[in-house]
Design a protein around this motif. Sequence first.
Motif, PDB file in Angstrom:
ATOM      1  N   HIS A   1       1.382  -7.298  -2.198  1.00 58.82           N
ATOM      2  CA  HIS A   1      -0.149  -7.468  -0.924  1.00 58.82           C
ATOM      3  C   HIS A   1      -0.935  -9.028  -0.863  1.00 58.82           C
ATOM      4  O   HIS A   1      -1.554  -8.131   0.092  1.00 58.82           O
ATOM      5  CB  HIS A   1      -0.335  -5.474  -0.395  1.00 58.82           C
ATOM      6  CG  HIS A   1      -0.157  -5.374   0.826  1.00 58.82           C
ATOM      7  ND1 HIS A   1      -0.488  -4.307   1.540  1.00 58.82           N
ATOM      8  CD2 HIS A   1       0.529  -6.035   1.794  1.00 58.82           C
ATOM      9  CE1 HIS A   1      -0.496  -4.089   2.687  1.00 58.82           C
ATOM     10  NE2 HIS A   1       0.271  -5.087   2.871  1.00 58.82           N
ATOM     11  N   GLN A   2      -0.580  -9.351  -1.787  1.00 60.61           N
ATOM     12  CA  GLN A   2      -2.373 -10.182  -1.769  1.00 60.61           C
ATOM     13  C   GLN A   2      -1.983 -11.396  -1.166  1.00 60.61           C
ATOM     14  O   GLN A   2      -1.685 -12.322  -2.118  1.00 60.61           O
ATOM     15  CB  GLN A   2      -3.367  -9.768  -2.640  1.00 60.61           C
ATOM     16  CG  GLN A   2      -3.958  -8.744  -2.422  1.00 60.61           C
ATOM     17  CD  GLN A   2      -4.903  -8.783  -3.017  1.00 60.61           C
ATOM     18  OE1 GLN A   2      -5.910  -9.551  -3.680  1.00 60.61           O
ATOM     19  NE2 GLN A   2      -5.455  -7.420  -4.418  1.00 60.61           N
TER      20      GLN A   2
ATOM     21  N   ARG B   1      -4.392 -14.848  -1.985  1.00 62.24           N
ATOM     22  CA  ARG B   1      -4.878 -14.559  -3.406  1.00 62.24           C
ATOM     23  C   ARG B   1      -3.679 -15.013  -3.744  1.00 62.24           C
ATOM     24  O   ARG B   1      -3.860 -15.947  -5.062  1.00 62.24           O
ATOM     25  CB  ARG B   1      -4.957 -13.257  -3.759  1.00 62.24           C
ATOM     26  CG  ARG B   1      -6.309 -13.061  -4.843  1.00 62.24           C
ATOM     27  CD  ARG B   1      -7.365 -14.195  -5.090  1.00 62.24           C
ATOM     28  NE  ARG B   1      -7.657 -13.368  -6.354  1.00 62.24           N
ATOM     29  CZ  ARG B   1      -8.799 -14.006  -6.753  1.00 62.24           C
ATOM     30  NH1 ARG B   1      -9.193 -15.382  -5.834  1.00 62.24           N
ATOM     31  NH2 ARG B   1      -9.184 -13.832  -8.151  1.00 62.24           N
TER      32      ARG B   1
ATOM     33  N   ASP C   1      -0.375  -0.777  -1.414  1.00 58.06           N
ATOM     34  CA  ASP C   1      -0.136  -1.672  -1.699  1.00 58.06           C
ATOM     35  C   ASP C   1       1.935  -2.365  -1.840  1.00 58.06           C
ATOM     36  O   ASP C   1       2.433  -2.969  -1.393  1.00 58.06           O
ATOM     37  CB  ASP C   1      -0.457  -2.512  -3.280  1.00 58.06           C
ATOM     38  CG  ASP C   1      -1.730  -3.007  -3.127  1.00 58.06           C
ATOM     39  OD1 ASP C   1      -2.191  -3.593  -1.785  1.00 58.06           O
ATOM     40  OD2 ASP C   1      -2.777  -3.688  -3.397  1.00 58.06           O
TER      41      ASP C   1
ATOM     42  N   LYS D   1      -6.788  -5.792  -7.740  1.00 57.55           N
ATOM     43  CA  LYS D   1      -5.244  -6.817  -7.532  1.00 57.55           C
ATOM     44  C   LYS D   1      -4.579  -6.087  -8.557  1.00 57.55           C
ATOM     45  O   LYS D   1      -4.180  -6.178 -10.212  1.00 57.55           O
ATOM     46  CB  LYS D   1      -5.356  -8.572  -8.348  1.00 57.55           C
ATOM     47  CG  LYS D   1      -6.850  -8.923  -7.542  1.00 57.55           C
ATOM     48  CD  LYS D   1      -6.745 -10.097  -7.985  1.00 57.55           C
ATOM     49  CE  LYS D   1      -6.819 -10.550  -9.426  1.00 57.55           C
ATOM     50  NZ  LYS D   1      -8.061 -11.907 -10.294  1.00 57.55           N
TER      51      LYS D   1
ATOM     52  N   TYR E   1       0.317 -11.605  -6.790  1.00 57.88           N
ATOM     53  CA  TYR E   1      -0.359 -10.289  -6.100  1.00 57.88           C
ATOM     54  C   TYR E   1       0.542  -9.585  -5.006  1.00 57.88           C
ATOM     55  O   TYR E   1       0.884  -9.806  -3.884  1.00 57.88           O
ATOM     56  CB  TYR E   1      -1.291 -10.921  -6.311  1.00 57.88           C
ATOM     57  CG  TYR E   1      -1.972 -11.002  -7.086  1.00 57.88           C
ATOM     58  CD1 TYR E   1      -2.671 -10.820  -8.651  1.00 57.88           C
ATOM     59  CD2 TYR E   1      -3.080 -13.237  -7.079  1.00 57.88           C
ATOM     60  CE1 TYR E   1      -3.398 -11.420  -9.502  1.00 57.88           C
ATOM     61  CE2 TYR E   1      -3.040 -13.635  -7.752  1.00 57.88           C
ATOM     62  CZ  TYR E   1      -3.831 -12.771  -9.545  1.00 57.88           C
ATOM     63  OH  TYR E   1      -4.641 -13.295  -9.778  1.00 57.88           O
TER      64      TYR E   1
END
Length: 636
Positions: A387-388, A391, A120, A193, A385
């Motif tokens: 690299h998300q 989400r 990440d 996460k 979050y």
Amino acid sequence: MTGTANDTRSEAAMIRRSGAAVEARPLWDDFRARVAETPEVTALVVGRDSLTYRELDHATAGLAHSLEQHGLRPGRVLCVRTQQSALSVVAMLAALRTGATWAVLEPDLPVGRFEALCRDVDCAVVLSEGDDAVPAAALAAMSDPPAVVDAADLTLHRLVEAGRELPADRYTPVPEMSPAYVAYTSGSTGVPKGVLVSRGQLAASIRCRGPVYGTEHAVLLIALRLSFDGILGGMFWSLTGGHTLVLPDPRQLLDVGEFVRLAREHRVTHLFNIPSYYRAVLQDPGGLPDSLRLVVVGGEVCTPPLVGAHHERLPRIPIVNEYGPTETTIACTVATDLDPAEDRIPIGRPWPGVHTLVLDERLREVPPGERGELYVGGSLVAIGYVHQPARTAERFVADPYAPRPGGRLYRTGDIASVDGRGELHYHGRTDQQAKIRGARIELGEIENVLEGHADVEQAVVLCEPGEQDEPQVIAFVLPVPGTRPPDAAELRGHCRGRLVEQAVPTLFVPVDRMPLDRSTKADRAALRLLVPAGRADSGGAADGDWSGHRLAVGRIWAKILGHSHATPDDHFFAVGGSSIKVVDLHDRLDGTWPGAVRVGELFDYTTIAAQAQLIADRLGEPTEDEEPAPPVTYEL
């Protein structure tokens, strides 16, 4: 960062446009001011290590210089993968000093979280403790692995001496919207996460605490691990306020009696712990010191019986209840003046700079007394979050009630209501999450891990109240057609290394078919009816094969753990044990064999086999079982 640096900058810019950031003095400036004002005051105590403010400043400078030589700089991440120690705290401050970001992942946390961190973010350096903490296979699979620094090569004395030779004001200034730390939580998809929190958000959270914690010099003892973000509020309040921070080492944290002794030894004035741990602290016969001025609980539901027990034991000491998901920077609400006569202990009112809303499914505020989902806005809402982005967009949403465009709300997933006094109350979750001993776990993640076993077709996981209201994770397992269901020991071993300790199920229930509800989903209500009555039978995992002391100890374990699937060599804490249950275990063993076992020894003799052998040896009685040699113990 691995595809994350741009994401982080864009998310930070989004927060700046919203006006959510609070312009405040950097935490590092506050710490350095305390160094100048109170250089000889004890700043930090962990185990046997103690540092004054001047020594802590020098040690931080020495370590920061070393880490910079390994590539740590602004925009990059330091992973602290060591057991809780003074060096761990120095490392976090060193990251702050270099303008970098830290992430604490102790060696006993799943290696999957370390691998997720390296995917990440741009992890530059890992401060490691032993070869097992950073497996060579994990590093070999990375295209650009981080540098690994062995903590064994560093001593506090050498770091302090090295820091003396460096400029006192050595510090890399970065914008307050730069990330301070990454805190990992469980993910419903099975992927952890990483919550990214800025320096400004952390500083704003710390500055909220003064009116509640007080301004007099304090000695603060925290019963948490450094990987739990909940520790940061008290930690930085202490170190930026000229107070003394006392942290238990891993052994002292596990042993409630040692923890309470630590409180008495250092004459603590402030105590922070999660409710389930504090329940055991109140039961310790040694008692807390008369120097205590404030008790803070958080991280779990605080119940009226706990508040009542506190008032009975410490009638003149205030107790406050903090609430907040990781995504709202440690805690976002606080309740004071807790009343055990109430049906429910409130989570209180928002900290300054925070606003909370209880909304229905159409994002309309619900009337007082009615339930809805709790949303949090303001200065403590995290960046998002790492690299998300999908989400992040799902949970961090536009604030329709913001005074100007661009404000954001965090959807907590918690069901809440507001009473007639304006205080918030927590009523559970809207999704499959649970809090166990301070750790937030996703039931979906546990299901995904279990379904990764070759012989498991489907798994459904519930979290049900156990003894003393402590949650118990129960897994219902449907085997692959044509195979026998794996036994509990095999499934528990499969979960270790993939899940945090609190998420490993304590009870596995095999099913020959998975009941379905009208929507063709697993019928959780029907599954609850399949839980064995009393959660445990009177015997051990293999009554027919066990005998003597091993059989008797196994039956005691079954009653305490709520299941009878522990093998003779299973570790107590790996099959559902906890610090609270150790106290119960000792009481039951002592009731059967008075004086044979001291409570502190149960943190060394952690298996049924070892405890049975210890009892037999103490009583001079033969044992019918072949036992392994017990480990070295210590005297309380």
